[in-house]
Design an enzyme around this catalytic site. Structure first.
Site, PDB file in Angstrom:
ATOM      1  N   SER A 120      -6.402   3.824   3.480  1.00  0.00           N
ATOM      2  CA  SER A 120      -7.447   3.866   3.224  1.00  0.00           C
ATOM      3  C   SER A 120      -8.275   3.312   1.998  1.00  0.00           C
ATOM      4  CB  SER A 120      -9.007   3.927   4.047  1.00  0.00           C
ATOM      5  OG  SER A 120      -8.929   3.135   5.323  1.00  0.00           O
ATOM      6  N   GLY A 138     -11.901  -0.090   9.924  1.00  0.00           N
ATOM      7  CA  GLY A 138     -12.098  -0.620  10.947  1.00  0.00           C
ATOM      8  C   GLY A 138     -12.485   0.771  12.185  1.00  0.00           C
ATOM      9  N   ASP A 139     -12.895   0.759  13.692  1.00  0.00           N
ATOM     10  CA  ASP A 139     -12.125   1.818  14.494  1.00  0.00           C
ATOM     11  C   ASP A 139     -12.486   0.996  15.860  1.00  0.00           C
ATOM     12  OD1 ASP A 139     -12.693   4.967  14.487  1.00  0.00           O
ATOM     13  OD2 ASP A 139     -13.988   3.770  16.392  1.00  0.00           O
ATOM     14  N   LYS A 184     -19.796   6.820   9.459  1.00  0.00           N
ATOM     15  CA  LYS A 184     -19.802   6.237  10.160  1.00  0.00           C
ATOM     16  C   LYS A 184     -20.679   4.710  10.642  1.00  0.00           C
ATOM     17  CE  LYS A 184     -16.088   6.105  12.829  1.00  0.00           C
ATOM     18  NZ  LYS A 184     -14.188   6.123  12.599  1.00  0.00           N
ATOM     19  N   ASN A 217      -4.618  -0.100  18.146  1.00  0.00           N
ATOM     20  CA  ASN A 217      -3.589   0.126  16.420  1.00  0.00           C
ATOM     21  C   ASN A 217      -3.192   1.036  17.160  1.00  0.00           C
ATOM     22  OD1 ASN A 217      -4.046   1.548  13.687  1.00  0.00           O
ATOM     23  ND2 ASN A 217      -3.785  -0.676  13.738  1.00  0.00           N
ATOM     24  N   LYS A 239     -13.078  15.966   7.963  1.00  0.00           N
ATOM     25  CA  LYS A 239     -10.605  15.047   7.852  1.00  0.00           C
ATOM     26  C   LYS A 239     -10.776  14.588   6.619  1.00  0.00           C
ATOM     27  CE  LYS A 239     -10.835  11.279  10.839  1.00  0.00           C
ATOM     28  NZ  LYS A 239     -10.248  10.228  11.865  1.00  0.00           N
TER      29      LYS A 239
END
Ligand code: NDP
Ligand code: 2IT
Length: 446
Positions: free
Chosen positions: A378, A165-166, A126, A241, A114
């Site tokens: 980001s 974030g996630d 991650k 979100n 990605k």
């Protein structure tokens, strides 16, 4: 799958037997790579496949914290620094009870490709924890975040590894994490985390970016068929979100969004989701979609334990979590007239669901392409931090638009190059993989 790819995939199963989400993510990428290795046998000579499935570094740590009753709690923290060929490790933190090493590895693996597709110079990583922020007080969340960062800080930095974030990690958590990092380092390294508040280094449009980006990507897909969102009926899952801003952007483009969901069920909202009310219930009050349905009235119906996928619609945007669209759900989408699926979540469709879309001729965008707008923005936040600038909302949104358009076009070009015209899965996997593989080749055996 090509036998040389299969042999490496078997090694993943043998070594990481219990990590089923990771297997699924590797399988999906490898399934697209036969034409790539046929064209680039040098990747096999240099064991790029064996290297790319092995994280550069995996950090697992204890996170002790004290709850409001004075009782000691212990969670497990993770940061998987997967691949730094293209830039510092970059990717979110997930706080959810289902988090384990296999989940974080699948997310980190997806993130490599990605991030490559965004063309923003970011590697893949991650992290997260099995901590559940639901039902916790702000003070408990703060103590947890401080303890989590008291270990994580030694592994991250603006040029090393940049979390964000996630699921379960939003503005509140990023604030507490940043405060503790700053205290431990005695340095205002704004670019060490993204998704920050707008007054202290955050980027305008980062909050909106993943959901908006998913819709922009879907819009580009529709345009290839001289179509648009105008007048379409759209299913959105999730209510966090990504879901909120996917719904907002789809409505701005003239669509009617008729569903949202959470882990307790879904809401069918026949007159179109009221996004301002949804923001109030979810972002301000931290409520549930059942609360939304009650307040909304107007025919809105909460369907306990049910996913949205049986509701008739033209477009589906899964924005909740992995494997939330299974085979039967995909069959319901086909039956009810859905013609396009673009993923806001990471790996929300099972392999059987993807086969069903493909069999029915549904246009399908995998998350690593269609939800890349969040991490791309980001990277724009990191650029603003380096320059000590804050760009306007429209400036960031225009850049996001361009990045999503470029990713869309890159996928279609790669799909052509590798003999699968119009196939966004092959396009995204091949384009992302080749970029990372070439950088790894150039950087020698590291
Ligand atoms: P949030 O925490 O804001 O929202 C998550 C939403 O998904 C909630 O509505 C939640 O419901 C639902 N959900 C979570 N787990 C489950 C589950 N097991 N079953 C059903 N529903 C579930 O997270 P985000 O919106 O940030 O993330 C959503 C997805 O998008 C994830 O897959 C994430 O990896 C992906 N993503 C996020 C990006 C970002 O920038 N935030 C960028 C790219 C992808 P409940 O409250 O009941 O748990
Ligand atoms: O899955 C993802 O791309 C994210 N959760 C966003 C990561 C980021 O670094 O902004």
């Amino acid at each position: 799958m090509d036998s040389r790819l299969e042999a490496v995939y078997e090694k993943v199963i043998a070594r990481d037997g219990s990590q089923k989400e990771f297997h699924q993510a590797v399988h999906e990428v490898f399934d697209s790579l036969a034409p790539v290795i046929a064209k680039h046998p040098e990747y096999l000579d240099q064991a790029i496949l064996e290297r790319i499935i092995e994280p550069e570094r995996q950090i697992i740590f204890r996170v002790p914290w004290m709850d409001d009753n004075g009782k000691v709690q212990v969670n497990r923290g993770y940061r998987i620094e997967f691949n730094s060929a293209l830039g510092p490790y970059k990717g979110g933190l997930r706080f959810h009870p289902s988090v384990n090493v296999g989940v974080i590895k699948f997310l980190g693996f997806e993130q490599i490709f990605k991030n490559a597709l965004t063309a923003q110079g970011i590697g893949g990583g991650k992290g997260g924890s099995d901590f559940d922020p639901k039902g916790k007080s702000d003070a408990e969340v703060m103590r947890f975040c401080q303890s989590f960062m008291s270990e994580l800080f030694r592994h991250i930095g603006p040029n090393t590894d940049v979390p964000a974030g996630d699921i379960g990690v939003g503005g509140r958590e990023i604030g507490y994490l940043f405060g503790q990092y700053k205290r431990l380092r005695n340095a205002y390294d704004a670019g060490v985390l993204t998704g920050k508040g707008l007054d202290w280094g955050g980027s305008l449009a980062r909050t909106e970016a993943t959901g908006y980006g998913t819709v922009i990507f879907a819009q580009r897909m529709l345009e290839t068929k001289n179509d648009s969102f105008d007048g379409k009926t759209v299913l959105v899952s999730g209510s966090g979100n990504v879901a909120i801003y996917a719904a907002e952007r789809a409505e701005q483009l003239g669509a009617k969004v008729v569903s949202i969901s959470d882990s307790s069920g879904s809401v069918y909202d026949p007159n179109g989701v009221d996004v301002e009310l949804l923001k109030q219930v979810k972002e301000v009050e931290r409520g549930r979609v059942s609360d939304y349905a009650e307040r909304r009235g107007n025919g809105a119906e909460f369907r306990a334990g049910q996913r949205p996928w049986d509701i008739p619609a033209d477009i589906a945007l899964p924005c909740a979590t992995q494997n939330e669209v299974e085979k039967a759900d995909a069959e319901a989408l086909v039956k009810n007239g859905v013609k396009l699926v673009a993923e806001g979540a990471n790996m929300p469709s099972t392999p059987e669901a993807i086969e069903t879309y493909e069999g029915a001729g549904i246009a399908y965008a995998p998350g690593k392409a269609s939800n890349a707008g969040g991490v791309a923005t980001s990277a724009l936040e990191m650029q603003q931090n380096s320059a000590r600038q804050q760009w306007t909302f429209d400036d960031v949104k225009d850049r996001l638009d361009n990045i999503m358009t470029n990713i869309h076009d890159t996928c279609l070009e790669a799909a052509d190059t590798y003999g699968a015209p119009g196939d966004y899965v092959v396009g995204a996997n091949a384009a992302g993989f080749v970029k990372v593989a070439d950088a790894m080749m150039a950087q020698g055996l590291v």
